[in-house]
Scaffold this active site. Structure first.
Site, PDB file in Angstrom:
ATOM      1  N   ASP A   1      40.002  43.938  36.225  1.00  0.00           N
ATOM      2  CA  ASP A   1      40.611  44.256  34.938  1.00  0.00           C
ATOM      3  C   ASP A   1      39.786  45.292  34.192  1.00  0.00           C
ATOM      4  OD1 ASP A   1      38.451  42.502  34.356  1.00  0.00           O
ATOM      5  OD2 ASP A   1      39.819  40.812  34.217  1.00  0.00           O
TER       6      ASP A   1
ATOM      7  N   ASP B   1      39.546  28.756  28.567  1.00  0.00           N
ATOM      8  CA  ASP B   1      40.912  28.233  28.487  1.00  0.00           C
ATOM      9  C   ASP B   1      41.623  28.252  29.841  1.00  0.00           C
ATOM     10  OD1 ASP B   1      41.241  30.947  28.813  1.00  0.00           O
ATOM     11  OD2 ASP B   1      42.290  31.270  26.921  1.00  0.00           O
TER      12      ASP B   1
ATOM     13  N   HIS C   1      41.801  30.959  31.905  1.00  0.00           N
ATOM     14  CA  HIS C   1      42.352  32.244  32.341  1.00  0.00           C
ATOM     15  C   HIS C   1      41.529  32.812  33.497  1.00  0.00           C
ATOM     16  CE1 HIS C   1      39.491  34.235  29.337  1.00  0.00           C
ATOM     17  NE2 HIS C   1      39.365  35.035  30.380  1.00  0.00           N
TER      18      HIS C   1
ATOM     19  N   GLU D   1      45.908  35.068  30.757  1.00  0.00           N
ATOM     20  CA  GLU D   1      45.615  34.005  29.811  1.00  0.00           C
ATOM     21  C   GLU D   1      46.699  32.921  29.849  1.00  0.00           C
ATOM     22  OE1 GLU D   1      45.253  36.560  26.364  1.00  0.00           O
ATOM     23  OE2 GLU D   1      43.079  36.288  26.416  1.00  0.00           O
TER      24      GLU D   1
END
Length: 268
Positions: A72, A141, A143, A148
């Site tokens: 990314d 979380d 991701h 996400e």
């Protein structure tokens, strides 16, 4: 799914690096048939990178016939911006190994055509026959890359807008200033990740415990993207003891005993 539990982050990093080295050597890559990897930036892989650099410097590992994609990139950041993943990967890894520049493929955060950039990236991955080993970190979380909670489990490389939790977590790389964290990113998708032949995730610290609990003991759910690895035929998570703090004791014992059996079988 395999769960490798090490005492601490250093143990995770060493195990992950040695696994990467093993996979590269076992593939016996050539210029015409390279070993294809995808790697993340951030804090999770740093110890692994340092160990891989050490192996290279000792003459125990070469990246001459390895192709690497990044996972990314922040939208809008120049490659020489110290906060870009382009800059990070060169400074922390590529500058210290013998990888050929032509074999490094990084998402362009400054593109004027996001759709074209993302489609071209997917096409480039396919041109190599796919990814042999994809390495990822995981967010608090759940991701993976910048997919996400709520991300489509069928997603491909695309532009994403970061949620507040990720912005707050990544502010540590921007001197704690959330206003400096870019709101948009380019990221490979979950379906792209799932097509890799092997997937290894590095998770360290008690802040990752909730994500591991969701991924290992929960159901497959787009609100915990990491949980999709339950469907991958060759997925493993390398974690430390702290990251297992929300797993059931029976779950931890099960995975530890599995690895002990594997070790004993190799010694016979």
């Amino acid at each position: 799914m395999r769960l490798i539990i090490s005492p601490d982050y250093d143990g995770c990093s060493r195990w992950a690096a040695d696994y990467v080295a093993y996979k590269i050597k076992a593939a016996r890559p050539t210029e015409n048939k390279p070993f294809v990897m995808a790697v993340p930036a951030g804090s999770s892989p740093l110890g692994m990178f340092e160990r891989l650099i050490e192996l290279f410097r000792k003459g125990k590992l070469s990246f001459q016939n390895v192709v690497i994609f990044n996972m990314d990139e922040y939208a809008g950041l120049a490659p020489d911006d110290e906060h870009s993943y382009h800059y990070y990967l060169w400074k922390k890894f590529f500058d210290h190994i013998d990888i050929k520049k032509k074999n490094i493929h990084l998402l362009n955060g400054q593109t004027k055509d996001f759709a074209k950039e993302c489609a071209s990236y997917e096409k480039l991955i396919r041109s190599y026959g796919g990814i042999d080993l994809l390495i990822a970190g995981v967010g608090e979380d759940g991701h993976i890359a910048f997919n996400e909670p709520g991300s489509s489990l069928a997603s491909r490389t695309r532009v994403k807008t970061l949620n507040k939790n990720t912005i707050n977590a990544n502010a540590r790389f921007f001197d704690g200033d959330t206003d400096r964290v870019p709101r948009n990113v380019l990221t490979i998708g979950i379906a792209t990740i799932m097509e890799a032949r092997d997937v290894m995730v590095i998770a360290s610290g008690d802040k990752k415990a909730k994500a591991l609990h969701g991924a290992i003991e929960g159901s497959i759910n787009h609100m915990c993207p990491l949980s999709i690895l339950q469907m991958h035929p060759h997925a493993l998570i390398v974690c430390d003891e702290e990251a297992t703090s929300e797993l059931k004791a029976d779950t931890v014992r099960y995975f530890k005993e599995n690895e002990e059996v594997k070790i004993s079988q190799r010694k016979k």
